[in-house]
Design a protein around this motif. Structure first.
Motif, PDB file in Angstrom:
ATOM      1  N   ALA A 110     -24.101 -51.818  43.264  1.00 59.21           N
ATOM      2  CA  ALA A 110     -24.617 -50.654  42.555  1.00 59.21           C
ATOM      3  C   ALA A 110     -24.854 -50.980  41.091  1.00 59.21           C
ATOM      4  CB  ALA A 110     -23.631 -49.486  42.661  1.00 59.21           C
ATOM      5  N   ILE A 111     -25.851 -50.320  40.526  1.00 60.38           N
ATOM      6  CA  ILE A 111     -25.990 -50.287  39.077  1.00 60.38           C
ATOM      7  C   ILE A 111     -24.944 -49.300  38.580  1.00 60.38           C
ATOM      8  CG2 ILE A 111     -27.525 -49.789  37.138  1.00 60.38           C
ATOM      9  CD1 ILE A 111     -28.353 -52.162  38.869  1.00 60.38           C
ATOM     10  N   VAL A 112     -24.102 -49.762  37.675  1.00 56.32           N
ATOM     11  CA  VAL A 112     -22.955 -48.965  37.247  1.00 56.32           C
ATOM     12  C   VAL A 112     -23.087 -48.589  35.778  1.00 56.32           C
ATOM     13  CG1 VAL A 112     -20.449 -49.000  36.920  1.00 56.32           C
ATOM     14  CG2 VAL A 112     -21.448 -50.030  38.956  1.00 56.32           C
ATOM     15  N   LYS A 113     -22.812 -47.325  35.485  1.00 54.31           N
ATOM     16  CA  LYS A 113     -22.733 -46.852  34.103  1.00 54.31           C
ATOM     17  C   LYS A 113     -21.443 -46.049  33.959  1.00 54.31           C
ATOM     18  CE  LYS A 113     -27.653 -46.520  32.947  1.00 54.31           C
ATOM     19  NZ  LYS A 113     -28.749 -45.619  32.506  1.00 54.31           N
ATOM     20  N   ASN A 114     -20.666 -46.381  32.934  1.00 52.95           N
ATOM     21  CA  ASN A 114     -19.384 -45.709  32.709  1.00 52.95           C
ATOM     22  C   ASN A 114     -18.529 -45.743  33.975  1.00 52.95           C
ATOM     23  OD1 ASN A 114     -20.180 -44.982  30.038  1.00 52.95           O
ATOM     24  ND2 ASN A 114     -21.316 -43.243  30.886  1.00 52.95           N
ATOM     25  N   ASN A 115     -18.588 -46.872  34.659  1.00 52.15           N
ATOM     26  CA  ASN A 115     -17.819 -47.119  35.883  1.00 52.15           C
ATOM     27  C   ASN A 115     -18.213 -46.215  37.047  1.00 52.15           C
ATOM     28  OD1 ASN A 115     -15.966 -48.987  36.913  1.00 52.15           O
ATOM     29  ND2 ASN A 115     -14.349 -47.437  36.983  1.00 52.15           N
ATOM     30  N   GLU A 116     -19.399 -45.591  36.965  1.00 51.56           N
ATOM     31  CA  GLU A 116     -19.904 -44.745  38.035  1.00 51.56           C
ATOM     32  C   GLU A 116     -21.138 -45.399  38.656  1.00 51.56           C
ATOM     33  OE1 GLU A 116     -18.876 -41.697  39.235  1.00 51.56           O
ATOM     34  OE2 GLU A 116     -17.090 -41.738  37.974  1.00 51.56           O
ATOM     35  N   PRO A 117     -21.167 -45.547  39.981  1.00 50.17           N
ATOM     36  CA  PRO A 117     -22.374 -46.110  40.626  1.00 50.17           C
ATOM     37  C   PRO A 117     -23.512 -45.099  40.575  1.00 50.17           C
ATOM     38  CG  PRO A 117     -20.781 -45.403  42.282  1.00 50.17           C
ATOM     39  CD  PRO A 117     -20.108 -45.223  40.953  1.00 50.17           C
ATOM     40  N   VAL A 175     -30.804 -55.781  30.627  1.00 48.81           N
ATOM     41  CA  VAL A 175     -29.588 -56.348  31.203  1.00 48.81           C
ATOM     42  C   VAL A 175     -28.695 -55.194  31.631  1.00 48.81           C
ATOM     43  CG1 VAL A 175     -27.481 -57.663  30.730  1.00 48.81           C
ATOM     44  CG2 VAL A 175     -29.692 -58.496  29.902  1.00 48.81           C
ATOM     45  N   GLY A 176     -28.286 -55.225  32.885  1.00 53.34           N
ATOM     46  CA  GLY A 176     -27.466 -54.148  33.429  1.00 53.34           C
ATOM     47  C   GLY A 176     -26.254 -54.681  34.155  1.00 53.34           C
ATOM     48  N   GLU A 177     -25.364 -53.764  34.481  1.00 52.52           N
ATOM     49  CA  GLU A 177     -24.099 -54.100  35.133  1.00 52.52           C
ATOM     50  C   GLU A 177     -24.189 -53.810  36.629  1.00 52.52           C
ATOM     51  OE1 GLU A 177     -19.362 -52.862  34.650  1.00 52.52           O
ATOM     52  OE2 GLU A 177     -20.928 -51.713  33.640  1.00 52.52           O
ATOM     53  N   MET A 178     -24.019 -54.849  37.430  1.00 51.08           N
ATOM     54  CA  MET A 178     -23.975 -54.701  38.883  1.00 51.08           C
ATOM     55  C   MET A 178     -22.552 -54.933  39.355  1.00 51.08           C
ATOM     56  SD  MET A 178     -27.383 -56.772  40.161  1.00 51.08           S
ATOM     57  CE  MET A 178     -26.841 -56.749  41.869  1.00 51.08           C
ATOM     58  N   LYS A 179     -22.070 -54.046  40.224  1.00 52.95           N
ATOM     59  CA  LYS A 179     -20.736 -54.205  40.797  1.00 52.95           C
ATOM     60  C   LYS A 179     -20.786 -53.963  42.296  1.00 52.95           C
ATOM     61  CE  LYS A 179     -17.590 -52.952  36.996  1.00 52.95           C
ATOM     62  NZ  LYS A 179     -16.535 -52.001  36.591  1.00 52.95           N
TER      63      LYS A 179
END
Length: 380
Positions: free
Chosen positions: A358-365, A201-205
């Motif tokens: 984008a797949i985002v980690k720590n609010n970075e694409p 499960v990942g974060e898309m923005k």
């Protein structure tokens, strides 16, 4: 003429996290479907949970009250606390599976990946749709018989004739009417089901590109989604039926997957290089841009039995339309592209699109979604 079916086994490797949604009705709720513990989600068997409450009005009332609090944005309801404290059971008693999560989804709903018998798979329709779009764009840009269709669009844009533009159907001009569509000679199977251990499960923005008015990128509300993880592989098949008469496409007339792949790669390279041009100089997109730099090198050195294309959620308008044909020097100067957007979509400003999924980690694409690589297997 005797028709024959020529089939090829194809390996599919995921180059960037892939999301193909099962539909809005298939979402996971933090108040009934999963419990988050550290970097893992425990999916809950709601049937077992209902059985545990069956016949106990007080338990049912407590659960319903918690759900109503959620619906009314009142005090938070914790599913784990309800299971361990109110029911007096362990979360493991109701567990279906564990799925890794990257980031903190808090109380978000999670979009599910399309699945069969609980296992995710890549639909053949998704692959065929992406390939069909690539063939259409290539036909408009690079084929002699596509020139009149592109020229009709160009003339309508120059004249500002919105009605004529809306009435055009370049897809039908390319492939034929529904009853005679040449793409019926191409069949692509669903992939072999993928083991659930490859889900994450990942974060898309939707992340906005900077503009003169907005110097900083702004991120939309995240869409937490089940995805197929990086580097996962599966298998599908591509089949072609001998057409009864020439289709005008060599790959169909000669049942040649390698000729089809060359078209797909040509358009994927066009898309990749357009992205690199759009992203140039945007520091926050360093990792995102790095992905496309690597992808460009892969496309420039790709083998005849390989193809790279993009699937699923998160694609831009250019990936899902004839946009690459219009946003192109072959069509005309940038002002024509802008006029096309104004006429058809009432969009005034460039760049378009101004955001990227984008797949985002720590609010970075860190990467776009959905790029995959197809490789013809030596064993048919």
């Amino acid at each position: 003429m005797k028709q024959t079916l020529k089939s090829h086994k194809v390996r599919l490797a995921v180059l960037s996290p892939l999301f193909i949604g099962a539909g809005d009705e298939h979402t996971l709720s933090p108040y009934s479907d999963y419990v988050k513990r550290g970097d893992w989600l425990t999916y809950i068997d709601t049937g077992k949970l209902q059985e545990a409450m069956q016949g106990d009005a007080a338990l049912i009332d407590a659960f319903v009250k918690g759900m109503r609090q959620f619906d009314n944005n009142q005090a938070p309801f914790e599913l784990e606390d309800f299971i361990t404290e109110t029911l007096g059971r362990r979360v493991e008693d109701f567990a279906v599976r564990l799925v890794r999560i990257e980031g903190d989804c808090k109380k978000a709903q999670i979009r599910r990946f399309v699945a069969t018998a609980g296992k995710p798979f890549i639909p053949g329709s998704s692959l065929k749709g992406a390939i069909r779009t690539a063939v259409l764009v290539d036909w408009l840009l690079n084929r002699k018989d596509g020139e009149p269709a592109l020229d009709k669009i160009r003339v309508a844009v120059k004249k500002g004739n919105q009605e004529a533009l809306e009435a055009m159907n370049p897809e039908q001009a390319c492939f034929g009417s529904i009853s005679h569509d040449v793409f019926r000679h191409l069949r692509i199977s669903d992939s072999v089901p993928i083991d659930v251990s490859h889900l994450m499960v990942g974060e898309m923005k939707r992340v906005a590109l900077p503009s003169k008015k907005k110097k900083q990128q702004q991120s939309d509300i995240p869409q937490w989604s089940e995805m197929i993880d990086w580097s996962v592989e599966t298998v599908c098949s591509i089949s072609m039926i001998t057409p009864l008469e020439p289709t005008g496409f060599d790959f169909l007339d000669h049942q040649s997957v390698s000729k089809l792949f060359s078209i797909v790669n040509r358009i994927s390279l066009e898309s990749c290089q357009r992205e690199l041009d759009e992203l140039e100089g945007f520091g926050k997109f360093r990792d995102f841009t790095g992905f496309y730099e690597n992808l460009e090198q892969q496309l420039l050195s790709i083998k005849p039995d390989e193809a790279i294309l993009r699937l699923g959620g998160g694609k831009t308008w250019h990936d899902n339309s004839i946009g690459l044909s219009i946003d192109n020097e072959e069509f005309g100067p940038e002002i024509l592209f802008k006029q096309y957007l104004q006429l058809l979509m009432n969009i005034e400003n460039l760049p378009f699109p101004s955001t990227r999924s984008a797949i985002v980690k720590n609010n970075e694409p860190i990467a776009p979604t959905g790029w995959v690589k197809l490789t013809l297997s030596k064993n048919k």
